[in-house]
Design a protein around this motif. Structure first.
Motif, PDB file in Angstrom:
ATOM      1  N   ILE A  33      21.674  53.918 -50.711  1.00  0.00           N
ATOM      2  CA  ILE A  33      20.992  53.415 -51.812  1.00  0.00           C
ATOM      3  C   ILE A  33      20.590  51.792 -51.438  1.00  0.00           C
ATOM      4  O   ILE A  33      21.565  51.114 -51.197  1.00  0.00           O
ATOM      5  CB  ILE A  33      21.902  53.549 -53.212  1.00  0.00           C
ATOM      6  CG1 ILE A  33      22.166  54.655 -53.520  1.00  0.00           C
ATOM      7  CG2 ILE A  33      21.119  52.814 -54.444  1.00  0.00           C
ATOM      8  CD1 ILE A  33      23.427  54.938 -54.722  1.00  0.00           C
ATOM      9  N   LYS A  34      19.397  51.437 -51.497  1.00  0.00           N
ATOM     10  CA  LYS A  34      18.909  50.437 -51.150  1.00  0.00           C
ATOM     11  C   LYS A  34      18.758  49.678 -52.416  1.00  0.00           C
ATOM     12  O   LYS A  34      18.091  49.735 -53.417  1.00  0.00           O
ATOM     13  CB  LYS A  34      17.350  50.554 -50.630  1.00  0.00           C
ATOM     14  CG  LYS A  34      17.605  51.168 -48.965  1.00  0.00           C
ATOM     15  CD  LYS A  34      16.225  51.118 -48.380  1.00  0.00           C
ATOM     16  CE  LYS A  34      15.307  51.961 -49.246  1.00  0.00           C
ATOM     17  NZ  LYS A  34      13.990  52.105 -48.507  1.00  0.00           N
ATOM     18  N   ILE A  35      19.148  48.315 -52.514  1.00  0.00           N
ATOM     19  CA  ILE A  35      19.344  47.474 -53.342  1.00  0.00           C
ATOM     20  C   ILE A  35      18.366  46.165 -53.270  1.00  0.00           C
ATOM     21  O   ILE A  35      18.547  45.608 -52.304  1.00  0.00           O
ATOM     22  CB  ILE A  35      20.852  47.204 -54.156  1.00  0.00           C
ATOM     23  CG1 ILE A  35      21.523  48.357 -53.961  1.00  0.00           C
ATOM     24  CG2 ILE A  35      20.717  46.224 -55.060  1.00  0.00           C
ATOM     25  CD1 ILE A  35      23.035  48.205 -54.184  1.00  0.00           C
ATOM     26  N   LEU A  36      17.755  45.692 -54.271  1.00  0.00           N
ATOM     27  CA  LEU A  36      17.173  44.423 -54.533  1.00  0.00           C
ATOM     28  C   LEU A  36      18.033  43.588 -55.451  1.00  0.00           C
ATOM     29  O   LEU A  36      18.350  43.966 -56.555  1.00  0.00           O
ATOM     30  CB  LEU A  36      15.863  44.528 -55.040  1.00  0.00           C
ATOM     31  CG  LEU A  36      15.047  43.051 -55.542  1.00  0.00           C
ATOM     32  CD1 LEU A  36      14.878  42.097 -54.413  1.00  0.00           C
ATOM     33  CD2 LEU A  36      13.851  43.703 -56.227  1.00  0.00           C
ATOM     34  N   LEU A  37      18.412  42.370 -55.087  1.00  0.00           N
ATOM     35  CA  LEU A  37      19.140  41.693 -56.017  1.00  0.00           C
ATOM     36  C   LEU A  37      18.452  40.241 -56.274  1.00  0.00           C
ATOM     37  O   LEU A  37      17.785  39.800 -55.476  1.00  0.00           O
ATOM     38  CB  LEU A  37      20.453  40.937 -55.086  1.00  0.00           C
ATOM     39  CG  LEU A  37      21.561  41.628 -54.882  1.00  0.00           C
ATOM     40  CD1 LEU A  37      22.728  40.887 -54.132  1.00  0.00           C
ATOM     41  CD2 LEU A  37      22.096  41.994 -56.446  1.00  0.00           C
ATOM     42  N   LEU A  93      29.915  41.878 -52.081  1.00  0.00           N
ATOM     43  CA  LEU A  93      30.610  42.950 -52.625  1.00  0.00           C
ATOM     44  C   LEU A  93      29.945  44.605 -52.569  1.00  0.00           C
ATOM     45  O   LEU A  93      30.695  45.233 -52.062  1.00  0.00           O
ATOM     46  CB  LEU A  93      30.732  42.731 -54.055  1.00  0.00           C
ATOM     47  CG  LEU A  93      31.955  41.480 -54.454  1.00  0.00           C
ATOM     48  CD1 LEU A  93      31.586  41.271 -55.855  1.00  0.00           C
ATOM     49  CD2 LEU A  93      33.435  41.921 -54.212  1.00  0.00           C
ATOM     50  N   LEU A  94      28.709  44.233 -52.760  1.00  0.00           N
ATOM     51  CA  LEU A  94      28.026  45.789 -52.770  1.00  0.00           C
ATOM     52  C   LEU A  94      27.904  46.058 -51.314  1.00  0.00           C
ATOM     53  O   LEU A  94      28.058  47.295 -51.038  1.00  0.00           O
ATOM     54  CB  LEU A  94      26.548  45.687 -53.353  1.00  0.00           C
ATOM     55  CG  LEU A  94      26.780  45.447 -54.613  1.00  0.00           C
ATOM     56  CD1 LEU A  94      25.040  44.829 -55.131  1.00  0.00           C
ATOM     57  CD2 LEU A  94      27.147  46.316 -55.389  1.00  0.00           C
ATOM     58  N   ALA A  95      28.074  45.285 -50.148  1.00  0.00           N
ATOM     59  CA  ALA A  95      27.751  45.753 -48.841  1.00  0.00           C
ATOM     60  C   ALA A  95      28.993  46.376 -48.262  1.00  0.00           C
ATOM     61  O   ALA A  95      28.738  47.062 -47.341  1.00  0.00           O
ATOM     62  CB  ALA A  95      27.359  44.455 -47.937  1.00  0.00           C
ATOM     63  N   MET A  96      29.992  45.993 -49.011  1.00  0.00           N
ATOM     64  CA  MET A  96      31.488  46.719 -48.798  1.00  0.00           C
ATOM     65  C   MET A  96      31.461  48.184 -49.103  1.00  0.00           C
ATOM     66  O   MET A  96      32.397  48.983 -48.537  1.00  0.00           O
ATOM     67  CB  MET A  96      32.529  46.139 -49.389  1.00  0.00           C
ATOM     68  CG  MET A  96      32.774  44.539 -48.795  1.00  0.00           C
ATOM     69  SD  MET A  96      33.991  43.814 -49.876  1.00  0.00           S
ATOM     70  CE  MET A  96      35.378  44.548 -49.424  1.00  0.00           C
ATOM     71  N   GLU A  97      30.410  48.624 -49.838  1.00  0.00           N
ATOM     72  CA  GLU A  97      30.330  50.101 -50.005  1.00  0.00           C
ATOM     73  C   GLU A  97      29.749  50.677 -49.094  1.00  0.00           C
ATOM     74  O   GLU A  97      28.632  50.205 -48.522  1.00  0.00           O
ATOM     75  CB  GLU A  97      29.710  50.179 -51.545  1.00  0.00           C
ATOM     76  CG  GLU A  97      30.493  49.526 -52.619  1.00  0.00           C
ATOM     77  CD  GLU A  97      31.857  50.146 -53.140  1.00  0.00           C
ATOM     78  OE1 GLU A  97      31.944  51.537 -52.826  1.00  0.00           O
ATOM     79  OE2 GLU A  97      32.597  49.403 -53.516  1.00  0.00           O
ATOM     80  N   PRO A  98      30.191  51.911 -48.683  1.00  0.00           N
ATOM     81  CA  PRO A  98      29.491  52.432 -47.409  1.00  0.00           C
ATOM     82  C   PRO A  98      28.011  53.174 -47.803  1.00  0.00           C
ATOM     83  O   PRO A  98      27.279  53.401 -47.058  1.00  0.00           O
ATOM     84  CB  PRO A  98      30.532  53.907 -47.030  1.00  0.00           C
ATOM     85  CG  PRO A  98      31.376  53.890 -48.247  1.00  0.00           C
ATOM     86  CD  PRO A  98      31.400  52.848 -49.003  1.00  0.00           C
ATOM     87  N   ASP A  99      27.895  53.429 -49.220  1.00  0.00           N
ATOM     88  CA  ASP A  99      26.570  54.094 -49.428  1.00  0.00           C
ATOM     89  C   ASP A  99      25.601  53.101 -50.148  1.00  0.00           C
ATOM     90  O   ASP A  99      24.468  53.480 -50.622  1.00  0.00           O
ATOM     91  CB  ASP A  99      26.842  55.217 -50.422  1.00  0.00           C
ATOM     92  CG  ASP A  99      27.594  54.823 -51.608  1.00  0.00           C
ATOM     93  OD1 ASP A  99      28.271  53.862 -51.536  1.00  0.00           O
ATOM     94  OD2 ASP A  99      27.336  55.489 -52.594  1.00  0.00           O
ATOM     95  N   LEU A 100      25.863  51.929 -50.112  1.00  0.00           N
ATOM     96  CA  LEU A 100      24.970  50.861 -50.622  1.00  0.00           C
ATOM     97  C   LEU A 100      24.557  49.875 -49.523  1.00  0.00           C
ATOM     98  O   LEU A 100      25.231  49.306 -48.799  1.00  0.00           O
ATOM     99  CB  LEU A 100      25.534  49.970 -51.913  1.00  0.00           C
ATOM    100  CG  LEU A 100      26.428  50.971 -53.119  1.00  0.00           C
ATOM    101  CD1 LEU A 100      26.963  49.880 -54.039  1.00  0.00           C
ATOM    102  CD2 LEU A 100      25.351  51.768 -53.604  1.00  0.00           C
ATOM    103  N   GLU A 101      23.395  49.316 -49.658  1.00  0.00           N
ATOM    104  CA  GLU A 101      22.770  48.456 -49.024  1.00  0.00           C
ATOM    105  C   GLU A 101      21.826  47.430 -49.659  1.00  0.00           C
ATOM    106  O   GLU A 101      20.744  48.008 -50.168  1.00  0.00           O
ATOM    107  CB  GLU A 101      21.918  49.135 -47.917  1.00  0.00           C
ATOM    108  CG  GLU A 101      21.314  48.134 -46.782  1.00  0.00           C
ATOM    109  CD  GLU A 101      20.424  48.817 -45.514  1.00  0.00           C
ATOM    110  OE1 GLU A 101      19.825  48.357 -44.851  1.00  0.00           O
ATOM    111  OE2 GLU A 101      19.994  50.203 -45.786  1.00  0.00           O
ATOM    112  N   VAL A 102      22.011  46.227 -49.501  1.00  0.00           N
ATOM    113  CA  VAL A 102      21.208  45.296 -50.102  1.00  0.00           C
ATOM    114  C   VAL A 102      20.046  44.946 -49.120  1.00  0.00           C
ATOM    115  O   VAL A 102      20.219  44.619 -47.841  1.00  0.00           O
ATOM    116  CB  VAL A 102      21.868  43.913 -50.570  1.00  0.00           C
ATOM    117  CG1 VAL A 102      21.013  42.692 -50.867  1.00  0.00           C
ATOM    118  CG2 VAL A 102      23.001  44.228 -51.372  1.00  0.00           C
ATOM    119  N   VAL A 103      18.773  45.510 -49.401  1.00  0.00           N
ATOM    120  CA  VAL A 103      17.819  44.981 -48.590  1.00  0.00           C
ATOM    121  C   VAL A 103      17.024  43.987 -48.813  1.00  0.00           C
ATOM    122  O   VAL A 103      16.076  43.407 -48.122  1.00  0.00           O
ATOM    123  CB  VAL A 103      16.750  46.478 -48.629  1.00  0.00           C
ATOM    124  CG1 VAL A 103      17.643  47.610 -48.179  1.00  0.00           C
ATOM    125  CG2 VAL A 103      16.225  46.500 -50.143  1.00  0.00           C
ATOM    126  N   ALA A 104      17.071  43.140 -49.842  1.00  0.00           N
ATOM    127  CA  ALA A 104      16.318  42.011 -50.417  1.00  0.00           C
ATOM    128  C   ALA A 104      17.171  41.287 -51.527  1.00  0.00           C
ATOM    129  O   ALA A 104      17.586  41.809 -52.524  1.00  0.00           O
ATOM    130  CB  ALA A 104      14.696  42.445 -50.807  1.00  0.00           C
TER     131      ALA A 104
END
Length: 201
Positions: A2-6, A20-31
């Protein structure tokens, strides 16, 4: 994945959320962006699945950014993550197309779960805030009264507000008087405070 914009104007908070979100295996902060007016461009460039938006940001608030994002990329789910858990903010965010609304003191595991649930098409709302929203009801202010009261929040004179909003001074005074009455306030400043605390501005 799951790609995330913050989007949050506080770099420290943005960095902490990203970590915190990057520690989850299925989440990726892309921007990551620091103001609301950068949300749509970042989303167009990075194509996130979920956008986490703060409410109060420079350039454009998170609720307006949610509406703008929905207009351009309706497939991107929006989760509002804010310090200000006000019923009026919740109502406005949902009307703008947000799929979720949580406060920043939400535990990390719950925030990650909220991202997953919003991505899956579910609605996620802080339960205490949802209850408060039902009790508080909708804003009693008309759109023009809201606009005039928002313009008055920095202490501007009726003449300055009139010039800014292209209204007559008499019209501004009438809207301010009406807003004061509807909020049950004694003064313009108190009306601004009440409306702000309820998330109507």
């Amino acid at each position: 994945m799951i790609k995330i914009l913050l989007a949050d104007d506080q770099a420290l908070v943005r960095g902490a959320l990203s970590a915190l979100l990057a520690m989850e295996p299925d989440l990726e902060v892309v921007a990551e962006v620091g103001s609301g007016d950068l949300v749509v461009d970042a989303a167009l460039e990075h194509r996130p699945d979920v956008a986490l938006l703060d409410v109060e940001m420079p350039g454009m608030d998170g609720i307006a950014a949610a509406a703008a994002l929905r207009g351009v990329l309706p497939e991107v789910k929006v989760l509002i993550v804010t310090t200000f858990g006000r019923p009026g903010f919740l109502r406005r965010a949902l009307q703008a197309g947000a799929s979720g609304f949580v406060v920043k003191d939400t535990p990390a595991a719950e925030l990650a779960d909220a991202v997953r649930r919003v991505h899956a098409g579910l609605r996620v709302v802080d339960p205490a805030l949802a209850a408060d929203s039902l009790v508080a009801g909708e804003s009693p202010l008309s759109p023009r009264e809201t606009e005039v009261l928002r313009a008055a929040s920095d202490g501007s004179t009726a003449a300055a507000i009139a010039a800014k909003l292209f209204l007559s001074e008499g019209t501004v005074r009438n809207h301010l008087s009406s807003a004061i009455g509807k909020t049950g306030a004694a003064t313009r400043a108190e009306a601004v405070l009440i409306a702000t605390e309820n998330g109507w501005l």
